[in-house]
Motif scaffolding. Structure first.
Motif, PDB file in Angstrom:
ATOM      1  N   THR A  10      43.104  38.651  48.486  1.00  0.00           N
ATOM      2  CA  THR A  10      43.179  37.296  48.588  1.00  0.00           C
ATOM      3  C   THR A  10      42.275  36.830  49.726  1.00  0.00           C
ATOM      4  OG1 THR A  10      45.719  37.530  48.556  1.00  0.00           O
ATOM      5  CG2 THR A  10      44.953  35.549  49.802  1.00  0.00           C
ATOM      6  N   LEU A  12      40.857  33.711  51.895  1.00  0.00           N
ATOM      7  CA  LEU A  12      41.238  32.368  52.673  1.00  0.00           C
ATOM      8  C   LEU A  12      39.913  31.771  53.246  1.00  0.00           C
ATOM      9  CD1 LEU A  12      44.525  33.436  54.502  1.00  0.00           C
ATOM     10  CD2 LEU A  12      44.211  32.520  52.089  1.00  0.00           C
ATOM     11  N   GLU A  46      50.321  33.716  54.261  1.00  0.00           N
ATOM     12  CA  GLU A  46      49.587  34.860  53.424  1.00  0.00           C
ATOM     13  C   GLU A  46      49.574  36.000  53.584  1.00  0.00           C
ATOM     14  OE1 GLU A  46      48.464  33.354  50.340  1.00  0.00           O
ATOM     15  OE2 GLU A  46      49.777  31.775  50.914  1.00  0.00           O
ATOM     16  N   VAL A  53      44.062  40.509  52.908  1.00  0.00           N
ATOM     17  CA  VAL A  53      43.463  39.062  53.104  1.00  0.00           C
ATOM     18  C   VAL A  53      42.266  39.267  53.891  1.00  0.00           C
ATOM     19  CG1 VAL A  53      44.224  37.109  54.044  1.00  0.00           C
ATOM     20  CG2 VAL A  53      46.134  38.326  53.038  1.00  0.00           C
ATOM     21  N   LYS A 267      42.105  28.942  49.231  1.00  0.00           N
ATOM     22  CA  LYS A 267      42.816  30.366  48.889  1.00  0.00           C
ATOM     23  C   LYS A 267      42.333  30.831  47.368  1.00  0.00           C
ATOM     24  CE  LYS A 267      47.073  32.542  47.637  1.00  0.00           C
ATOM     25  NZ  LYS A 267      48.767  32.535  47.375  1.00  0.00           N
ATOM     26  N   GLN A 269      42.522  34.255  44.798  1.00  0.00           N
ATOM     27  CA  GLN A 269      43.113  35.732  44.684  1.00  0.00           C
ATOM     28  C   GLN A 269      42.298  36.284  43.436  1.00  0.00           C
ATOM     29  OE1 GLN A 269      47.475  35.374  44.472  1.00  0.00           O
ATOM     30  NE2 GLN A 269      47.199  36.370  46.307  1.00  0.00           N
ATOM     31  N   SER A 286      42.501  30.308  42.142  1.00  0.00           N
ATOM     32  CA  SER A 286      42.309  29.503  43.395  1.00  0.00           C
ATOM     33  C   SER A 286      43.074  28.122  43.379  1.00  0.00           C
ATOM     34  CB  SER A 286      40.885  29.376  43.592  1.00  0.00           C
ATOM     35  OG  SER A 286      40.176  28.262  42.510  1.00  0.00           O
TER      36      SER A 286
END
Length: 527
Positions: A10, A12, A46, A53, A267, A269, A286
């Motif tokens: 993920t 961010l 998240e 992340v 975001k 992924q 996204s």
């Protein structure tokens, strides 16, 4: 049946936070639904539900709010509150943005030294050695599963067209596209990453859907070319244009841009599967996460609190009084016929510089103007950029060309309401690129085609001599040609006033004690 290993990463992204750490509007301290303290709550959420992340800030972090200004100008020995907030949220990497240079290299170096994360920019290099100036062009990260992730930083190379030379002395800004082409190939060969992320403080020069050019070929933004013409990029994180972009692919590259001032958290992924000895990206999703309704993270507000207290005290410091009315109720009307606030700013610029001609802009559509009792809050609410002043010597033809550039702010009038041309609204609002002038008399007819709209132009009661030379005061961004005012580029600098305009305005009002709203109506827009 083959047993495939898989994992999800993920990513961010924040970008163009511009010092917006708290959810407030500094003009009146009204609450907002944006800002990093609220974004931080999303980051926490998240991390609580995702295993791997990566949090990346894409630049323009340390300038933009009164909080950031006060820290830089009045309290710069203290730890940088913007850096402290990103440290608290365990930022993995940040990219140098163009506004990182606004307060000079020593200030930027201090911010970098206080950061617990690396600052990346492959294309900002030492002018002599050619080595990346900020030390790290990219960061490699390896997950427990063995997935290798590369994060390459890039910065728009157009900065020398805006920034004061002393703020970027000793630096060379290499073409972002050419740097990316070289570094992506080198990283692919030497590091063999499974995921290649490019975090670029820049945006897009072409329409994302059609590929048609959407801005002049300045190469300020090269995001589309990065996706279309460089092999090996999996993810392109962007910014600079303050756009909101998600769920978007350009030539197979996943693209993200999360707006500005902490209005969204980007975001993305990536789901990877291990096939034989290599990890491959098999799915990308996204989106943009909104902080609306989120409670600010207390650790962030506590970090900022002592800085905020000093900022608020400074903002409410009385400066002087106003006789008359300088309030703004309709931004469009300010741009159609001269307003006392615009005349005042131009008059201050002329008085301080000695130049007979001046230009300035209404930077956005939320500037409130001045009330009868003026505080520092009123100054920074209307003059939102850390600009300084320069007097440059230009020709009468340059003045005419600049007025035509300003006149292009309006769509050709064909009845109904006056409208802003899309090029000044997309991909981001650029109201700051419409100038209004003092010291000359002029009329712009927006019913005429672009480049033919200056229908009246005089200086001291006589037609402006296109061949003559004139000294004109303007902010340093415009004097360098910023906003596609190319007619100003490379012109002789007659005088440089290196003090921030907000400070100049405040000092001028304090010395006068009382100022008066005046209007000579030397220009207007007609149709």
């Amino acid at each position: 049946m083959t047993n495939r290993q898989s994992c999800t990463i993920t990513i961010l992204e924040t970008s163009d936070l511009h010092g917006s750490m708290l959810p407030i509007q500094y003009a009146n301290n009204a609450p907002t639904e944006s800002g990093f303290a609220k974004i931080a709550r999303l980051i926490e959420r998240e991390r609580s539900v995702n295993e791997h992340v990566l949090f990346i800030d894409n630049g323009d972090l340390i300038q933009g709010t009164p909080l950031a200004y006060h820290h830089a100008k009045k309290n710069d020995k203290a730890p940088n509150p913007m850096i402290a907030c990103l440290n608290e949220m365990k930022c993995d990497a940040a990219v140098i943005g163009n506004h990182e240079f606004n307060y000079g290299l020593p200030f930027l170096h201090k911010a970098i030294q206080e950061s617990s994360f690396p600052w990346l920019s492959a294309n900002i290099v030492d002018a002599e050695s050619g080595e990346p100036f900020f030390g790290r062009p990219y960061r490699m990260m390896e997950l427990p599963e063995g997935v290798r992730v590369a994060i390459l930083g890039l910065t728009t190379h157009y900065i020398p067209n805006w920034e004061k030379p002393e703020h970027i002395a000793g630096l060379r800004f290499e073409d972002a596209f050419e740097s990316a082409k070289r570094w992506v190939a080198d990283i692919r060969e030497q590091e063999r990453p499974d995921v290649m992320i490019v975090s670029y403080h820049g945006g897009f020069e072409r329409d994302l859907a059609t590929g048609e050019a959407i801005e002049p070929l300045t190469r300020e933004n090269v995001g589309y070319a990065l996706c279309a013409d460089i092999e090996g990029i999996d993810v392109l994180l962007t910014g600079h244009q303050h756009r909101t972009i998600a769920d978007c692919f350009i030539h197979g590259v996943a693209v993200l841009q999360p707006g500005s001032q902490g209005s969204f958290l980007g975001k993305m992924q990536l789901r990877l599967e291990k096939k034989e000895e290599r990890w491959e990206i098999v799915q990308v999703e996204s989106g943009l996460l909104s902080p609306v309704g989120m409670e600010p993270v207390e650790a962030i507000t506590e970090l900022v609190a002592p800085h905020e207290k000093l900022t608020q005290e400074w903002l409410d410091s009385p400066i002087g009084k106003l006789l008359g009315d300088m309030r703004i109720t309709d931004a469009m009307q300010v741009r159609l016929k001269e307003h006392p606030l615009i005349e005042f700013i131009n008059r201050v610029q002329m008085d301080l510089s000695g130049a007979p001609i001046s230009n300035t802009a209404l930077f956005d559509n939320v500037s409130p103007g001045f009330p009868s009792d003026i505080t520092m809050r009123d100054i920074v609410s209307n003059y939102i950029y850390p600009n300084t002043l320069q007097v440059i010597r230009i020709s009468g033809q340059d003045i005419k060309d600049a007025l035509e550039r300003s006149a292009s702010y309006f769509e050709t009038y064909d009845g109904g309401d006056v409208k802003v041309h899309p090029s000044f609204n997309e991909p981001k609002p650029q109201h700051y690129n419409y100038d209004m002038w003092e010291g000359i008399e002029y009329k712009l007819d927006i019913s005429r085609p672009p480049s033919e709209r200056v229908v009246f132009l005089q200086f001291q009661g006589k037609p402006l001599d296109r061949q003559a030379q004139y000294d004109v005061v303007m902010n340093n961004y415009r004097a360098a040609g910023g906003g596609n005012y190319t007619m100003f580029q490379g012109k002789p600098i007659v005088k440089d006033i290196p003090t921030d305009m907000a400070e100049l305005l405040a000092t001028y009002i304090m010395e006068k004690g009382t100022i008066e709203a005046e209007l000579n109506s030397n220009w207007e827009v007609i149709w």
